[in-house]
Write an enzyme that holds these catalytic residues in place. Structure first.
Site, PDB file in Angstrom:
ATOM      1  N   GLY A  73       0.786  -1.212   0.000  1.00 20.17           N
ATOM      2  CA  GLY A  73       0.000   0.000   0.000  1.00 20.17           C
ATOM      3  C   GLY A  73       0.824   1.271   0.000  1.00 20.17           C
ATOM      4  O   GLY A  73       0.333   2.328  -0.407  1.00 20.17           O
ATOM      5  N   ASP A  77       8.813  -3.740  12.824  1.00 24.36           N
ATOM      6  CA  ASP A  77       7.925  -4.486  11.922  1.00 24.36           C
ATOM      7  C   ASP A  77       8.607  -5.764  11.434  1.00 24.36           C
ATOM      8  O   ASP A  77       8.579  -6.082  10.247  1.00 24.36           O
ATOM      9  CB  ASP A  77       7.508  -3.609  10.744  1.00 24.36           C
ATOM     10  CG  ASP A  77       6.298  -4.186   9.998  1.00 24.36           C
ATOM     11  OD1 ASP A  77       5.563  -4.998  10.594  1.00 24.36           O
ATOM     12  OD2 ASP A  77       6.105  -3.825   8.826  1.00 24.36           O
TER      13      ASP A  77
END
Length: 531
Positions: A22, A135
């Site tokens: 995204g 992450d």
């Protein structure tokens, strides 16, 4: 808009698209100047006008470019061509770790440990530069053509002294690999990366995520509240050393996790040897990295034993040499050992007779006179019963088939059993890292215990709409632990009552000694049925 066939910065010829998400897309390109293939990460055009995403993109480039390590994806260059923000990275010809797991289902413990050690190396380097990745997941771990693994995509990384990265109503990161502190939207440090690596390690060896669900908020709550499922439920071949690393790296509390990636790497290496070839020598940790595995007293004791062993070894060698050379001496020692063993057995039998044996529930009878009287009455009643009835009563309760909870509430079953669900907790000074498996009245419990033997027990309750029933009372937990450090313990729990409707099976652990009484009481749910 595709960039294939275009040239960025007058230098990088775009050959084709490799993938994307995204926020950005990744392309394969040819560096005209250095004549090599590179990966080009390009921010999606729709985000080029969003100042927050531009700052995040530039922060990733700056963070990654400040590092140079064999287990971190190299960033060579960054720039802007018109409205296109791009980053030039090392081209990784191999697959991502996610692709590898999906292709094979799960990895062998040896291969998973080898990969995790490489990730520890990369994270240690990042943390030393003051950068927390935030992450870590299989998608961001890439491999080279020769099988070397590297950490990439520092897109939401932050310096260790920076504030939490959040947007209104959203916490940055990947929810399946969240640390509990990330799930709460709080500040995170290097140990958050180690928690995420523990999730990745769990996924590698089982092919399953420890916490899953249909909604992100439900998964985040599981990271906050639920104990880590035993990975051996999905892969029974896993060794205890590797499972211990997973449990510790995924501890709910930061203080119970590894403090550094180097410490986690050391335990991974130890697990590789421990689970593979058995015993390995004790290696004392440095003063800077002492943890629950050791203490200064343990180090001193180890060194003292080692020096004593060095002094007496020559004498023992001579003794054993003469022992095996003299037949009469061998027979004499063997006979003495047999005689002593026989005396111990006879003495134990006589002592048991003098003390009145054990109580009917398997616990030793204490010096309570009322208890002795009750025991005598019970024995008298047994003698008066027919032999067949007496034998039936003498069978231990746990040999009988499990039964449903007795209906103790005469008010029609209005007891709110959910109010008795114990609150989420990380453990206490005696019990830590509680993990359990099993259903239907049979459970296996794994945890760490810090206590001398003979002082830890548990009670078992079955709770439903009819009330709460204690089905096991003061059951001993066998272990060989000490007062100084946590020791891994595994034991089985068999409930004489099972759930046949809504309710739960709850275990309460406690420590008990004669001087201070009961302490460190803590409860967990072993099984729950919500209808």
């Amino acid at each position: 808009m595709s960039l294939e066939g275009k040239t960025l910065g007058g230098r990088y010829d775009i050959l084709g698209r490799l993938g994307g998400g995204g926020m950005a897309s990744v392309y394969l390109a040819q560096d005209q100047l250095l004549k090599r293939r590179v990966a080009v990460k390009v921010m999606n055009a729709s985000l080029g006008y969003n100042g927050e995403f531009v700052r995040r993109f530039n922060r990733e480039a700056k963070a990654a470019a400040s590092m140079s390590h064999p287990n971190v994806v190299n960033v060579y260059d960054a720039g802007k061509d018109g409205s296109t923000h791009y980053m030039i990275m090392e081209y990784m010809e191999g697959a991502s770790l996610m692709d590898l797991i999906q292709e094979r289902g799960s990895l062998s413990p040896e291969e998973a440990i080898a990969i995790a050690i490489q990730i520890c190396n990369g994270l240690a380097h990042a943390h030393q530069h003051g950068i927390v990745h935030r992450d870590i997941k299989p998608h961001n771990i890439m491999s080279t053509a020769d099988g070397q693994f590297k950490v990439g995509d520092f897109g939401i990384s932050r310096p260790t002294d920076a504030t939490a990265i959040t947007r209104t109503g959203f916490v940055m990161g990947s929810v399946h690999y969240f640390s509990p502190e990330q799930a709460k939207g709080g500040d995170v440090g290097p140990q958050s990366d180690l928690y995420s690596l523990g999730v990745v390690l769990y996924y590698m060896v089982t092919g399953r995520l420890p916490f899953d669900g249909t909604e992100a908020i439900a998964i985040a709550l599981k990271h906050l509240q639920e104990t880590v499922p035993d990975p051996r439920r999905w892969n029974a071949s896993l060794g205890e050393g590797l499972c211990r690393v997973i449990r510790r790296s995924m501890a709910k509390s930061v203080r119970d996790r590894y403090r550094t990636a180097e410490m986690m790497k050391e335990d991974l290496q130890r697990a590789l040897e421990d689970d593979g070839v058995g015993e390995i020598p004790f290696v004392p940790p440095s003063d800077q990295e002492l943890d629950k595995r050791g203490s200064r007293r343990r180090i001193a004791l180890h060194n003292r034993i080692k020096s004593i062993g060095a002094m007496v070894k020559p004498g023992w060698d001579r003794l054993f040499a003469s022992f095996f050379q003299k037949k009469r001496l061998r027979w004499g020692v063997g006979g003495l050992a047999a005689f002593l063993f026989l005396m111990v057995v006879i003495g134990g039998f006589l002592l048991n007779q003098d003390n009145g044996g054990t109580a009917s529930d398997g616990q030793m009878v204490t010096g309570n006179h009322e208890g002795y009287a009750a025991d005598d009455r019970e024995n008298k009643d047994k003698k008066e019963k027919p032999s067949s009835e007496q034998k039936e009563e003498e069978k231990p309760e746990r040999e009988k088939p499990a039964q449903p909870l007795k209906q103790k509430n005469s008010g029609g079953g209005n007891h709110d059993w959910r109010k008795e669900i114990p609150p989420s907790t990380d453990g206490n000074d005696t019990f830590s890292n509680f993990v359990h498996t099993g259903r239907g009245g049979d459970y296996t419990v794994n945890m760490d215990v810090k206590s001398p033997p003979g002082q830890v027990f548990y009670n078992l309750y079955v709770v439903d709409k009819y009330g709460s029933e204690k089905v096991l009372d003061r059951e001993a937990i066998p272990h060989n632990g000490t007062e100084e450090e946590f020791t891994p313990v595994q034991f089985s729990v068999h409930s004489p009552r099972i759930l046949r409707e809504e309710g739960m099976v709850k275990i309460t652990l406690f420590r008990e000694d004669l001087e201070s009484g009961r302490s460190d009481i803590i409860s967990y749910v072993l099984e729950m049925n919500e209808g």
